[in-house]
Scaffold this motif. Structure first.
Motif, PDB file in Angstrom:
ATOM      1  N   ALA A   1       0.955  -1.356   0.066  1.00 37.49           N
ATOM      2  CA  ALA A   1      -0.024  -0.163   0.063  1.00 37.49           C
ATOM      3  C   ALA A   1       0.968   1.166   0.066  1.00 37.49           C
ATOM      4  N   GLY A   2       2.169   1.236   0.583  1.00 39.08           N
ATOM      5  CA  GLY A   2       2.792   2.539   0.606  1.00 39.08           C
ATOM      6  C   GLY A   2       3.494   2.526  -0.624  1.00 39.08           C
ATOM      7  N   GLU A   3       3.769   1.737  -1.241  1.00 37.20           N
ATOM      8  CA  GLU A   3       4.393   2.002  -2.743  1.00 37.20           C
ATOM      9  C   GLU A   3       3.143   2.430  -3.640  1.00 37.20           C
ATOM     10  N   MET A   4       2.154   1.893  -3.526  1.00 44.52           N
ATOM     11  CA  MET A   4       0.970   2.445  -4.137  1.00 44.52           C
ATOM     12  C   MET A   4       0.607   4.055  -4.298  1.00 44.52           C
ATOM     13  N   LEU A   5       0.715   4.481  -2.845  1.00 48.32           N
ATOM     14  CA  LEU A   5       0.630   5.841  -2.342  1.00 48.32           C
ATOM     15  C   LEU A   5       1.626   6.789  -2.743  1.00 48.32           C
ATOM     16  N   PHE A   6       2.779   6.132  -2.902  1.00 50.78           N
ATOM     17  CA  PHE A   6       3.950   7.056  -3.405  1.00 50.78           C
ATOM     18  C   PHE A   6       3.762   7.748  -4.575  1.00 50.78           C
ATOM     19  N   TYR A   7       2.902   6.933  -5.558  1.00 55.17           N
ATOM     20  CA  TYR A   7       2.623   7.321  -6.787  1.00 55.17           C
ATOM     21  C   TYR A   7       1.311   8.122  -7.067  1.00 55.17           C
ATOM     22  N   PHE A   8       0.670   8.374  -6.018  1.00 51.82           N
ATOM     23  CA  PHE A   8      -0.643   9.222  -6.012  1.00 51.82           C
ATOM     24  C   PHE A   8      -0.036  10.591  -6.007  1.00 51.82           C
ATOM     25  N   VAL A   9      -0.204  11.203  -7.368  1.00 55.11           N
ATOM     26  CA  VAL A   9       0.151  12.622  -7.266  1.00 55.11           C
ATOM     27  C   VAL A   9      -0.496  13.478  -6.427  1.00 55.11           C
ATOM     28  N   GLY A  10       0.036  14.435  -5.675  1.00 50.68           N
ATOM     29  CA  GLY A  10      -0.469  15.197  -4.784  1.00 50.68           C
ATOM     30  C   GLY A  10      -1.281  14.493  -3.510  1.00 50.68           C
ATOM     31  N   GLY A  11      -1.430  13.281  -3.391  1.00 54.16           N
ATOM     32  CA  GLY A  11      -2.209  12.534  -2.696  1.00 54.16           C
ATOM     33  C   GLY A  11      -1.533  12.765  -1.060  1.00 54.16           C
ATOM     34  N   LEU A  12      -0.144  12.672  -1.200  1.00 61.54           N
ATOM     35  CA  LEU A  12       0.197  12.859   0.273  1.00 61.54           C
ATOM     36  C   LEU A  12       0.217  14.300   0.778  1.00 61.54           C
ATOM     37  N   GLU A  13       0.377  15.174  -0.152  1.00 53.83           N
ATOM     38  CA  GLU A  13       0.250  16.768   0.359  1.00 53.83           C
ATOM     39  C   GLU A  13      -1.178  16.954   0.787  1.00 53.83           C
ATOM     40  N   LEU A  14      -2.158  16.296   0.230  1.00 56.49           N
ATOM     41  CA  LEU A  14      -3.765  16.538   0.566  1.00 56.49           C
ATOM     42  C   LEU A  14      -3.800  15.948   1.620  1.00 56.49           C
ATOM     43  N   ILE A  15      -3.331  15.067   2.242  1.00 56.47           N
ATOM     44  CA  ILE A  15      -3.569  14.349   3.360  1.00 56.47           C
ATOM     45  C   ILE A  15      -2.899  15.262   4.657  1.00 56.47           C
ATOM     46  N   VAL A  16      -1.617  15.787   4.246  1.00 55.72           N
ATOM     47  CA  VAL A  16      -1.229  16.938   5.325  1.00 55.72           C
ATOM     48  C   VAL A  16      -1.886  17.914   5.452  1.00 55.72           C
ATOM     49  N   ASN A  17      -2.267  18.541   4.323  1.00 52.92           N
ATOM     50  CA  ASN A  17      -3.148  19.875   4.322  1.00 52.92           C
ATOM     51  C   ASN A  17      -4.530  19.531   5.288  1.00 52.92           C
ATOM     52  N   LEU A  18      -4.975  18.415   5.401  1.00 49.90           N
ATOM     53  CA  LEU A  18      -6.200  18.291   6.264  1.00 49.90           C
ATOM     54  C   LEU A  18      -5.764  18.494   7.465  1.00 49.90           C
ATOM     55  N   LEU A  19      -4.548  18.340   8.039  1.00 53.30           N
ATOM     56  CA  LEU A  19      -4.410  18.667   9.332  1.00 53.30           C
ATOM     57  C   LEU A  19      -4.719  20.217   9.613  1.00 53.30           C
ATOM     58  N   LYS A  20      -5.010  20.907   8.765  1.00 49.55           N
ATOM     59  CA  LYS A  20      -5.477  22.614   9.203  1.00 49.55           C
ATOM     60  C   LYS A  20      -6.781  22.614   9.371  1.00 49.55           C
ATOM     61  N   SER A  21      -7.753  21.374   9.181  1.00 51.73           N
ATOM     62  CA  SER A  21      -9.324  21.360   9.572  1.00 51.73           C
ATOM     63  C   SER A  21      -9.226  21.629  10.918  1.00 51.73           C
ATOM     64  N   THR A  22     -10.367  22.165  11.158  1.00 54.97           N
ATOM     65  CA  THR A  22     -10.827  22.675  12.596  1.00 54.97           C
ATOM     66  C   THR A  22     -11.806  21.837  13.346  1.00 54.97           C
ATOM     67  N   ASN A  23     -12.158  20.561  12.300  1.00 55.30           N
ATOM     68  CA  ASN A  23     -13.191  19.433  12.881  1.00 55.30           C
ATOM     69  C   ASN A  23     -12.450  18.417  13.601  1.00 55.30           C
ATOM     70  N   LYS A  24     -12.606  18.037  14.736  1.00 54.13           N
ATOM     71  CA  LYS A  24     -11.938  16.943  15.697  1.00 54.13           C
ATOM     72  C   LYS A  24     -11.840  15.766  14.920  1.00 54.13           C
ATOM     73  N   GLU A  25     -13.089  15.343  14.326  1.00 53.97           N
ATOM     74  CA  GLU A  25     -13.174  13.965  13.827  1.00 53.97           C
ATOM     75  C   GLU A  25     -12.498  13.911  12.680  1.00 53.97           C
ATOM     76  N   VAL A  26     -12.263  14.853  11.757  1.00 57.17           N
ATOM     77  CA  VAL A  26     -11.457  14.976  10.629  1.00 57.17           C
ATOM     78  C   VAL A  26     -10.295  15.002  11.166  1.00 57.17           C
ATOM     79  N   LEU A  27      -9.425  15.549  12.164  1.00 57.74           N
ATOM     80  CA  LEU A  27      -8.049  15.754  12.598  1.00 57.74           C
ATOM     81  C   LEU A  27      -7.749  14.382  13.079  1.00 57.74           C
ATOM     82  N   ALA A  28      -8.416  13.512  13.914  1.00 61.15           N
ATOM     83  CA  ALA A  28      -8.342  12.192  14.494  1.00 61.15           C
ATOM     84  C   ALA A  28      -8.156  11.281  13.456  1.00 61.15           C
ATOM     85  N   SER A  29      -9.061  11.307  12.678  1.00 61.19           N
ATOM     86  CA  SER A  29      -9.022  10.163  11.105  1.00 61.19           C
ATOM     87  C   SER A  29      -7.963  10.365  10.475  1.00 61.19           C
TER      88      SER A  29
END
Length: 954
Positions: free
Chosen positions: A779-807
């Protein structure tokens, strides 16, 4: 406990000691918190639990001798505890129906024996012991005392003077425990009250500021003065003490009109009214309401001051022309002050509009009009100028036409017939009223006619007709109201003019074993009343008004009648009201779940649909889910799934099955009825409202591994994956949960849902990704090729929703196990973002955040970066949580961080060693090892420091 019962609890009457606790969300919350306190008291405070009360708490109980087991002496219906006081009196005694309890240890045992009757026993005890602290500790500890500044000091002195024995300190400690509970109950009740605000502090403040404009000197003076009793404003905008805020009080005003005595006014969330003369906060009796409730200050002042009523119109230049929307008290001019007042005083509502304004379809020319149009117009002209007898005859003649036909309705309206028909409702001639209502009942099925009736103030006249002694007139008025109340403004007008209370009164009919002809007419009146309430219950505020008027118990009585034409509107009204928690509690309390389950087996599909819908909404609460199972309602729900042609029934049934599936005991029953195979077949070819419920039910059932195998075997995987491409937000939330339960490698689809703006969809998608990452090879190797996918998940840490942050933190913990992906998310700034979240107090977020930090420490200088970002000290505080899963995650994070010397210093300074030493005895070997290794790293740094300083270890 005493103060919260006096200040926060909501009673059916104001007279002390005689009222009953109302069935409201606030009272329900109070009872549950008190129950939790009593249940845990013996284990948390064993010494205080043995203290014998000054006087026993006594109340009428539903418990019987068979409910008691060991530790009790049972003699027939009488029960005595083997535990006794110093004089040999039992600490608990049951003499049906009265029970006596004299210690918290016995109260704790009692509620445990009560099982599902716990809340009923707590409610009965509190209703019959309005100030329990006095009975527990004596009159010196009464709740209501003057001068609370030095209250505690005086109380301790009293105890020491009265009781020099060893239990004096115990007595004081018990008092402080009860006082702490009181403060907690008051605080929680205040939060709940603030969520139910109708008249807001901001609106009141604007209204007061505007009224101050009318206190100027000269001929234009309308008021002498307007002032608050308190200048202090709390952060929520209120100017009243916290113990009055729990009653909904916002502020107190002193207003001096020019022509009458000074007015002392309370502004509350429910409205404004005169009080007992509050000049400053103090005497409790001054808070009592001494007048009727008004919706705003202007209305109250106009009712009390003729000078204000006369001159306010001149001051603001009211436009008193013909008011098209007469539900407003007046129309404001376009002057600046008038516009401000219009904004401040207009009623707002969160209710959605049911039917939109339909465009009027008129014939292109008069030659296209049928002869009925002209005949009806001629009758309307006779109606305008005829006497009583002629009026009755004309009304009868008009009823011979097909009034459902739109042309006939337009003829009545165009000739001014609506105004005439509505004016007849204000006459004293019963025959004219009945004839008018029979016509209005027919034409009010048209949306344009409904709005025209509301514009002409017709609803007010219909509401007044509900007070008539003539049963046919009441029934017709209620049925016409049912037709008109199809849109928001009409429903609001009915409520504002007292229509809800009057309609509820129509439901109060005697029990009918063998009904006479006259009693059958009462049933018909009640049926029409329920039809009107059904229409009105589309409004959130009207639902609460129905409950407060006592409508839920009366609907419960009507639910037992065999009349099918009565049951449909009754169940329809109940299922509308069930969307409000307070109404759901009332439905449960009145024992209606059994009747709803029974009605599921009838032959009428419309009635079945409303029953299933009511269960769907009520099953949000666990008690209802258990009752549906106990009354054998699960199998009838499964049988209704076969009626796939009726989409409304199918949506209601699948919704009820979904909510009932939240309880695993119900899932076990559904397995017996082969419900999974049926639900999988419904994954295709169904409307989205059905799919949402079907997928929700499958997601709940899939929590059990055996059910996942059944869904796979039935071919349910691919249809679930296909639904990930839909756009319906509720459907996506349920689909992602179901997909996550199967560990499906649907990475790309799930990952795309992280871009969805709906926070529920984001969090559901993230939770679903976690098991996929955990159980998918490479799964890790598959994710590596998701263009912009890892940046997207990191940017979600800016959310103000606790459930989103926990997930998201949970996902990052999985991603960081792959070194290449960890390097990428580090470059995207994951370390400072995680560090910024460490000050959270949310336990769910804490656990997954600690796991994410632990795994992110495995790359480069991330350990040092976390320390520099201030993440270490907050993590140490996580060890003080009561959740063991947080301890484990935190210990692993601290172990990784302790490999950086500066972090060890920070940990030691924040007392981590003592906390970890206490956790080394854990049964979890990995937890033991992490805690020990962390302490070892700190100790090794200390040894190295000593060696560098002194040349040898100490």
């Amino acid at each position: 406990m005493g103060a919260s019962l006096t200040r926060a609890a909501q009673w059916t009457t104001a007279s002390s000691g005689t009222g009953k606790l109302e069935i409201t969300p606030i009272n329900e919350s109070l009872l549950k918190e008190i129950l939790s306190f009593v249940e845990q008291f013996s284990s948390r405070h064993p010494q205080e639990a043995k203290h014998v009360f000054k006087e026993p708490l006594q109340w009428s109980t539903t418990l019987v001798a068979s409910d008691f087991k060991t530790d009790y002496d049972i003699s027939g219906p009488t029960v005595q505890s083997q535990e006794k006081d110093s004089e040999g009196h039992p600490l608990l005694q049951l003499s049906p129906p009265t029970i006596f309890a004299r210690s918290f240890s016995q109260l704790s045992k009692l509620v445990q024996l009560a099982n599902d009757k716990k809340l009923k026993e707590v409610r009965a005890c509190l209703e019959e012991n309005r100030d329990p602290v006095v009975k527990i500790l004596g009159p010196s500890f009464a709740t209501v005392l003057e001068g609370e500044d030095n209250f505690v000091l005086r109380l301790v002195d009293k105890v020491k003077q009265e009781d020099q024995a060893a239990d004096s300190a115990l007595k004081v400690k018990l008092f402080f425990l009860l006082q702490h509970l009181d403060n907690q109950l008051l605080s929680n009740s205040l939060k709940k009250i603030s969520q139910e605000v109708r008249l807001s502090p901001a609106a009141v403040k604007n209204e007061v500021e505007l009224l101050k404009h009318f206190c100027s000197e000269g001929e234009k003076r309308v008021l002498k003065s307007v002032r608050y009793t308190s200048d202090y404003e709390f952060s929520n905008g209120c100017r009243t003490p916290p113990w009055r805020q729990v009653h909904g009080d916002i502020c107190y005003l002193v207003i001096e009109p020019c022509d009458t005595e000074t007015l002392y006014i309370t502004c509350s969330t429910a409205g404004v009214f005169l009080n007992g003369g509050i000049k400053q906060e103090g005497e409790e009796n001054a808070y009592e309401r001494t007048s009727e409730m008004h919706k705003d200050l202007v209305t109250l002042l106009k009712s009390r001051s003729p000078h204000f009523a006369e001159n306010i119109n001149k001051q603001v230049q009211w436009n008193l022309g013909r008011c098209i929307h007469c539900y407003l008290p007046f129309v404001f001019s376009k002057t600046p002050v008038g516009v401000m007042l219009a904004e401040a005083f207009s009623e707002s509502s969160s209710e959605s509009e049911e039917d939109e304004e339909q465009p009027e379809r008129r014939p292109e020319s008069n030659t296209d009009l049928p002869s009925e149009y002209w005949q009806i117009q001629k009758l309307v002209r006779y109606l305008k100028r005829g006497n009583q007898t002629a009026t009755v005859l004309v009304l009868c003649a008009m009823r011979d036409f097909n009034l459902v036909q739109e042309t006939c309705q337009l003829a009545i309206r165009d000739e001014g017939g609506l105004e005439v028909l509505l004016n007849l409702l204000d006459t004293k001639e019963i025959r004219c009223k009945i004839g008018s209502l029979k016509i209005l009942r027919e034409i009010s099925n048209n949306s344009q006619m409904r709005r025209a009736i509301a514009d002409l103030c017709g609803l007010q006249s219909m509401v007044k007709s509900l007070d008539s002694l003539v049963k046919d007139l009441k029934a017709l008025a209620a049925e016409t109201i049912a037709n008109v109340a199809k849109f928001r403004r009409a429903r609001r007008t009915i409520r504002q003019y007292g229509g809800i209370m009057r309609l509820v009164k129509l439901l109060d009919i005697p029990d009918l074993a063998t009904p006479t002809a006259e009693q059958e007419r009462d049933v018909e009146v009640a049926r029409c009343g329920v039809l009107a309430l059904w229409s009105c219950s589309k409004s959130t505020r009207n639902k609460e008004a129905i409950r407060k008027a006592g409508g839920i118990p009366l609907l419960g009585r009507l639910l037992k009648l065999p009349h099918e034409n009565m049951l449909i509107p009754v169940v329809g009204t109940l299922q509308e009201c069930a969307s409000e928690r307070s109404c759901r509690i009332a439905i449960q309390t009145e024992g209606m779940i059994k009747d709803l389950v029974k009605t599921l087996s009838c032959d009428n599909q419309e009635l079945q649909m409303h029953c299933a819908s009511a269960i769907f909404k009520c099953a949000e609460d666990k008690q209802t889910r258990d009752l549906v199972r106990q009354y054998e309602g699960l199998q009838p729900l499964v049988l209704l799934l076969n009626k796939v042609d009726n989409k409304q029934l199918l949506a209601a049934t699948t919704g009820a099955i979904w909510k009932c599936s939240i309880s695993m005991e119900n899932v076990a029953k559904f397995q017996e009825y082969n419900v999974l195979e049926i639900l999988v077949n419904l994954l295709t070819g169904q409307p989205e409202e059905v799919l949402v419920n079907v997928v929700g039910a499958l997601g709940e059932c899939a929590q059990i591994p055996a059910n996942r195998a059944i869904i796979r075997r039935c071919g349910g995987i691919q249809p679930l994956v296909n639904l990930l491409t839909r756009t319906n937000q509720a459907l996506l939330v349920n689909v992602t949960k179901a997909v996550g339960a199967f560990f499906l490698p649907s990475f790309r689809l799930l990952w795309s849902l992280l871009k969805n703006p709906n926070v529920d969809v984001q969090s559901s998608a993230a939770w679903a990704i976690c098991p996929c990452l955990e159980n998918t090879k490479d799964a890790g190797e598959m994710l590596f090729y998701f263009v912009g996918g890892l940046e997207l998940i990191v940017n979600l840490l800016k959310s103000t929703n606790k459930e989103v942050l926990a997930s998201v933190c949970a996902v990052i913990a999985k991603i960081a196990k792959d070194e290449d992906n960890l390097a990428v998310i580090t470059d995207h700034g994951v370390v400072p973002m995680l560090a910024k979240l460490t000050n959270t107090t949310d336990d769910r977020l804490r656990r997954h955040l600690a796991e994410a930090i632990a795994h992110c420490c495995m790359w480069g200088s991330n350990r040092a970066s976390f320390g520099e970002a201030g993440a270490v000290a907050p993590l140490v505080r996580y060890l003080k949580s009561t959740d063991s899963s947080i301890h484990q995650a935190t210990a692993h994070a601290l172990l990784q961080l302790s490999k950086e010397p500066n972090n060890c210093i920070t940990m030691h300074q924040n007392g981590v060693v003592k906390l970890l030493l206490g956790m080394m005895g854990s049964a979890d070997e990995m937890f033991q090892e992490a805690a020990a290794d962390c302490v070892f790293n700190i100790r090794r740094l200390a040894l190295a420091n000593d060696k560098a300083s002194y040349g040898y270890p100490p």
